[in-house]
Design an enzyme around this catalytic site. Sequence first.
Site, mmCIF file in Angstrom:
data_model
loop_
_atom_site.group_PDB
_atom_site.id
_atom_site.type_symbol
_atom_site.label_atom_id
_atom_site.label_comp_id
_atom_site.label_asym_id
_atom_site.label_seq_id
_atom_site.Cartn_x
_atom_site.Cartn_y
_atom_site.Cartn_z
ATOM 1 N N ASP A 17 0.828 -1.209 0.000
ATOM 2 C CA ASP A 17 0.000 0.000 0.000
ATOM 3 C C ASP A 17 0.868 1.268 0.000
ATOM 4 O O ASP A 17 0.663 2.177 0.811
ATOM 5 C CB ASP A 17 -0.940 0.014 1.210
ATOM 6 C CG ASP A 17 -1.640 -1.315 1.435
ATOM 7 O OD1 ASP A 17 -2.042 -1.941 0.442
ATOM 8 O OD2 ASP A 17 -1.766 -1.730 2.603
ATOM 9 N N ASN A 165 -17.529 -6.748 -1.242
ATOM 10 C CA ASN A 165 -16.860 -6.326 -0.020
ATOM 11 C C ASN A 165 -16.840 -4.814 0.145
ATOM 12 O O ASN A 165 -17.213 -4.299 1.189
ATOM 13 C CB ASN A 165 -15.438 -6.868 0.004
ATOM 14 C CG ASN A 165 -15.398 -8.375 0.134
ATOM 15 O OD1 ASN A 165 -15.862 -9.095 -0.745
ATOM 16 N ND2 ASN A 165 -14.840 -8.875 1.227
ATOM 17 N N GLU A 202 -11.118 -0.941 -4.031
ATOM 18 C CA GLU A 202 -10.418 -0.346 -2.895
ATOM 19 C C GLU A 202 -9.173 0.388 -3.376
ATOM 20 O O GLU A 202 -8.860 0.427 -4.568
ATOM 21 C CB GLU A 202 -10.051 -1.428 -1.871
ATOM 22 C CG GLU A 202 -9.023 -2.437 -2.385
ATOM 23 C CD GLU A 202 -8.698 -3.518 -1.386
ATOM 24 O OE1 GLU A 202 -9.461 -3.689 -0.402
ATOM 25 O OE2 GLU A 202 -7.691 -4.236 -1.574
ATOM 26 N N HIS A 266 -3.029 -1.319 -5.181
ATOM 27 C CA HIS A 266 -3.007 -0.254 -4.177
ATOM 28 C C HIS A 266 -1.939 0.781 -4.548
ATOM 29 O O HIS A 266 -0.952 0.990 -3.845
ATOM 30 C CB HIS A 266 -2.776 -0.774 -2.776
ATOM 31 C CG HIS A 266 -3.276 0.194 -1.752
ATOM 32 N ND1 HIS A 266 -4.263 -0.109 -0.855
ATOM 33 C CD2 HIS A 266 -2.954 1.504 -1.523
ATOM 34 C CE1 HIS A 266 -4.513 0.969 -0.104
ATOM 35 N NE2 HIS A 266 -3.726 1.955 -0.507
ATOM 36 N N ARG A 300 4.782 -8.312 -0.016
ATOM 37 C CA ARG A 300 4.307 -7.374 -1.025
ATOM 38 C C ARG A 300 5.309 -6.220 -1.046
ATOM 39 O O ARG A 300 5.578 -5.611 -0.020
ATOM 40 C CB ARG A 300 2.890 -6.891 -0.700
ATOM 41 C CG ARG A 300 1.841 -7.998 -0.805
ATOM 42 C CD ARG A 300 0.435 -7.470 -0.560
ATOM 43 N NE ARG A 300 0.234 -7.123 0.838
ATOM 44 C CZ ARG A 300 -0.877 -6.530 1.310
ATOM 45 N NH1 ARG A 300 -1.845 -6.192 0.473
ATOM 46 N NH2 ARG A 300 -1.004 -6.275 2.590
#
Length: 326
Positions: A17, A165, A202, A266, A300
């Site tokens: 992120d 979601n 998202e 992200h 990540r």
Amino acid sequence: MQPSISYPNPLIIQRADPYIYKHTDGYYYFSASVPSYNRIELRRSKTIAGLAHALPRTIWRKHASGSGEQSELIWAPEIHFINDKWYIYYAAASTTDFDQNGMFQHRMYVIECDKPDPMRNEDDWVEKGRIKTPMDSFSLDATTFEHDEKLYYVWAQKDPDIFGNTNLYISEMENPWTLKTNPVLLSKPEYSWETQIFAVNEGPAILHRNGKFFLTYSGSATDENYCIGMLVSDENADLLDEKSWHKLDHPVFTSNTKDNLLGPGHNSFTVSEDGTEDLLVYHIRNYSDIKGDPLYDPNRHTMVQSFSYDDNGYPQFGQPEHFTVS
């Protein structure tokens, strides 16, 4: 014009992120989720490559476990500079348990620093509290941007009455910690590439170029299915009108399976050191054999690469790429 600048990739390992902001002081500021999800770190450098070796500074820590709000799972901090003050938006939960809808229980929060140097002292950061929305439900991944002297807030949230979601919403802000207008639904998971394993919209990010606003976001589960989609609005349109935004029916950035660069998402945007090129900042994994919940796999990694625009002024991100800079 084709991009010509490259950076060492991955830039920073085990940082998901990622958000990079270039400030007027000449520094790049970097924030991201740490694998332990227990604190907010900042690092800075005069160059993007330098962020890889810049010493991180912890500027906020989660509340003691069991103490209530903001005591678990600190996710996706973003640093912004608004009205001569620093703000970091992030999501936090009070428990690692799921709610009745099978969702984590995150809500959105913000901290503020009124000192010129946001890395000077942990005590310089003040909690401004939860950013409340009309729905009291799972919410996260907030970002902000300014346009025509208005401050906007874009985020992801669960609506129990809508399949999936999370959806994407926008609102004008009264101040950096309070919404001014009712949320407007901009996008919900509907295409197959947004609904692999989980139906997700998202991680919104805003790019303002060529007379348009480009709103990128991430869809599907956080494994190799994760990818980036995009909405587009004219800069002169009413940004609080859902009809102003056109959603592309295809992803704009997906896994590079040939080089095993998987699940890009992200993202955020920044600019090159000389200001001539726009940069896509995102995270990837380099394997698909994930044991257990992908959310708890720490690998990540932050990536940065330049991108170009087509004849219509739309960004062309290409695909995730390794670079070696000599």
